[in-house]
Design an enzyme around this catalytic site. Sequence first.
Site, PDB file in Angstrom:
ATOM      1  N   HIS A  37      -9.500   1.018   5.076  1.00 57.24           N
ATOM      2  CA  HIS A  37      -8.209   1.167   5.766  1.00 57.24           C
ATOM      3  C   HIS A  37      -8.410   2.074   6.979  1.00 57.24           C
ATOM      4  CE1 HIS A  37      -4.069   2.304   6.604  1.00 57.24           C
ATOM      5  NE2 HIS A  37      -3.697   1.255   5.909  1.00 57.24           N
TER       6      HIS A  37
ATOM      7  N   GLY B  59       2.502   1.875  10.812  1.00 55.90           N
ATOM      8  CA  GLY B  59       3.459   2.962  10.662  1.00 55.90           C
ATOM      9  C   GLY B  59       4.174   3.327  11.946  1.00 55.90           C
TER      10      GLY B  59
ATOM     11  N   SER C 228       3.428  -2.514  10.405  1.00 59.28           N
ATOM     12  CA  SER C 228       4.886  -2.546  10.564  1.00 59.28           C
ATOM     13  C   SER C 228       5.503  -3.900  10.194  1.00 59.28           C
ATOM     14  CB  SER C 228       5.274  -2.137  11.985  1.00 59.28           C
ATOM     15  OG  SER C 228       4.826  -0.814  12.250  1.00 59.28           O
TER      16      SER C 228
ATOM     17  N   ASN D 230       0.865  -1.182   0.000  1.00 61.72           N
ATOM     18  CA  ASN D 230       0.000   0.000   0.000  1.00 61.72           C
ATOM     19  C   ASN D 230       0.903   1.236   0.000  1.00 61.72           C
ATOM     20  OD1 ASN D 230      -1.802   2.058   0.532  1.00 61.72           O
ATOM     21  ND2 ASN D 230      -2.230   1.414   2.636  1.00 61.72           N
ATOM     22  N   TRP D 231       0.968   1.905  -1.144  1.00 57.44           N
ATOM     23  CA  TRP D 231       1.891   3.043  -1.267  1.00 57.44           C
ATOM     24  C   TRP D 231       1.321   4.327  -0.664  1.00 57.44           C
ATOM     25  CZ3 TRP D 231       3.790   2.300  -7.076  1.00 57.44           C
ATOM     26  CH2 TRP D 231       4.458   1.077  -7.170  1.00 57.44           C
ATOM     27  N   LYS D 232       0.080   4.286  -0.227  1.00 55.53           N
ATOM     28  CA  LYS D 232      -0.562   5.458   0.404  1.00 55.53           C
ATOM     29  C   LYS D 232      -0.395   6.700  -0.478  1.00 55.53           C
ATOM     30  CE  LYS D 232       0.147   3.349   4.861  1.00 55.53           C
ATOM     31  NZ  LYS D 232       0.139   3.500   6.294  1.00 55.53           N
TER      32      LYS D 232
ATOM     33  N   GLU E   7      -5.479  -5.242  10.767  1.00 56.56           N
ATOM     34  CA  GLU E   7      -4.452  -4.223  10.953  1.00 56.56           C
ATOM     35  C   GLU E   7      -4.707  -3.485  12.269  1.00 56.56           C
ATOM     36  OE1 GLU E   7      -2.503  -3.043   7.012  1.00 56.56           O
ATOM     37  OE2 GLU E   7      -4.243  -1.764   7.254  1.00 56.56           O
TER      38      GLU E   7
ATOM     39  N   GLU F  95      -6.782   4.430   8.137  1.00 56.04           N
ATOM     40  CA  GLU F  95      -6.570   5.869   7.887  1.00 56.04           C
ATOM     41  C   GLU F  95      -7.818   6.485   7.264  1.00 56.04           C
ATOM     42  OE1 GLU F  95      -2.899   5.409   5.742  1.00 56.04           O
ATOM     43  OE2 GLU F  95      -1.922   4.764   7.602  1.00 56.04           O
TER      44      GLU F  95
ATOM     45  N   GLY G 111       2.759  -1.209   4.341  1.00 55.39           N
ATOM     46  CA  GLY G 111       2.868   0.194   3.979  1.00 55.39           C
ATOM     47  C   GLY G 111       4.323   0.577   3.749  1.00 55.39           C
ATOM     48  N   GLY G 112       4.977   1.061   4.802  1.00 50.81           N
ATOM     49  CA  GLY G 112       6.338   1.596   4.702  1.00 50.81           C
ATOM     50  C   GLY G 112       7.322   0.733   3.925  1.00 50.81           C
TER      51      GLY G 112
HETATM   52  C1  PEP Z   1      -0.741  -0.122   6.038  1.00 47.50           C
HETATM   53  O1  PEP Z   1      -0.721   0.984   5.563  1.00 47.50           O
HETATM   54  O2  PEP Z   1      -1.701  -0.856   5.788  1.00 47.50           O
HETATM   55  C2  PEP Z   1       0.359  -0.548   6.895  1.00 47.50           C
HETATM   56  C3  PEP Z   1       0.273  -1.702   7.487  1.00 47.50           C
HETATM   57  O3  PEP Z   1       1.415   0.318   7.044  1.00 47.50           O
HETATM   58  P1  PEP Z   1       2.858  -0.035   7.709  1.00 47.50           P
HETATM   59  O4  PEP Z   1       3.331  -1.317   7.070  1.00 47.50           O
HETATM   60  O5  PEP Z   1       3.730   1.133   7.341  1.00 47.50           O
HETATM   61  O6  PEP Z   1       2.656  -0.187   9.156  1.00 47.50           O
END
Ligand code: PEP
Length: 258
Positions: free
Chosen positions: A101, A179, A219, A15-17, A173, A103, A240-241
């Site tokens: 999600h 993050g 993470s 997920n590049w957000k 999640e 966010e 994500g990251g």
């Molecule tokens: C996400 O955005 O779904 C996520 C899990 O981010 P991260 O891996 O950065 O925690």
Amino acid sequence: MMNTPESRVPLIAGNWKMHKTIAEATALAQAVRDGISNPPPAEVVLAPPFTALAAVAQVLSGSPIQLAAQNTFWERHGAYTGEISPQMLVDAGCQYVIIGHSERRQYFGETNDTVNRKITAALSAGLKPIVCIGETLKEREARETLGRISNQIQEGLAGLTAGQVERLVMAYEPVWAIGTGRTATPQQAQEVHAFIRQLLQDHFGAQVAGSLRLLYGGSVTPDNIRELIGEPDIDGALVGGASLKADSFLCLAALGQR
Ligand code: PEP
């Protein structure tokens, strides 16, 4: 349950957000495409921002890597300034769409009801939803995790048939792990994944519960994916990251198999 963990193909989704210009997204997609083994060790999905979907679709065309959007609206077309329909996502080349999600729930007022509408609309357009659920730190500390998860599933999947639910991917999640660098332990994640699978079995039957893939997100890195995916009810990761650089994401894709 009829299906064993081995029968569920692991899925690693990036997920590049709200990151990457079209040029940057194209370069990252090319690097992932060129670096992935063929056939890939797991099913691999990339979710760039809307503006880069069509360009990334071109890069991925003919490769086994699938394309996801990060959100959708539920209407097909109309006077909904700023929104994008599931049909438009299919037109841009998507096979998947991330829905609900944390966010989106936290900053954009999404609820279990909007998640429910989006899932139904995405499925009718032929998209496969990746439905996100998870508790906040406050809820975990108040021992409300399982109640929260149960509520998100009951309301988010309300009115869906077993046949529809079978086409979903779900992602657990925990909000406190996204993050933050604070990953859930494999035991914490497995406990919730097993609970989700049991709920799905109660509501939609053993066949659906046994075949639906449950991803963990929060993470995930190349250092912790092996122990997470070693758990019987964890079928992959939403990342994500660590998906923003080709080397770490390729590493995750290579390690993200049973
Ligand atoms: C996400 O955005 O779904 C996520 C899990 O981010 P991260 O891996 O950065 O925690």
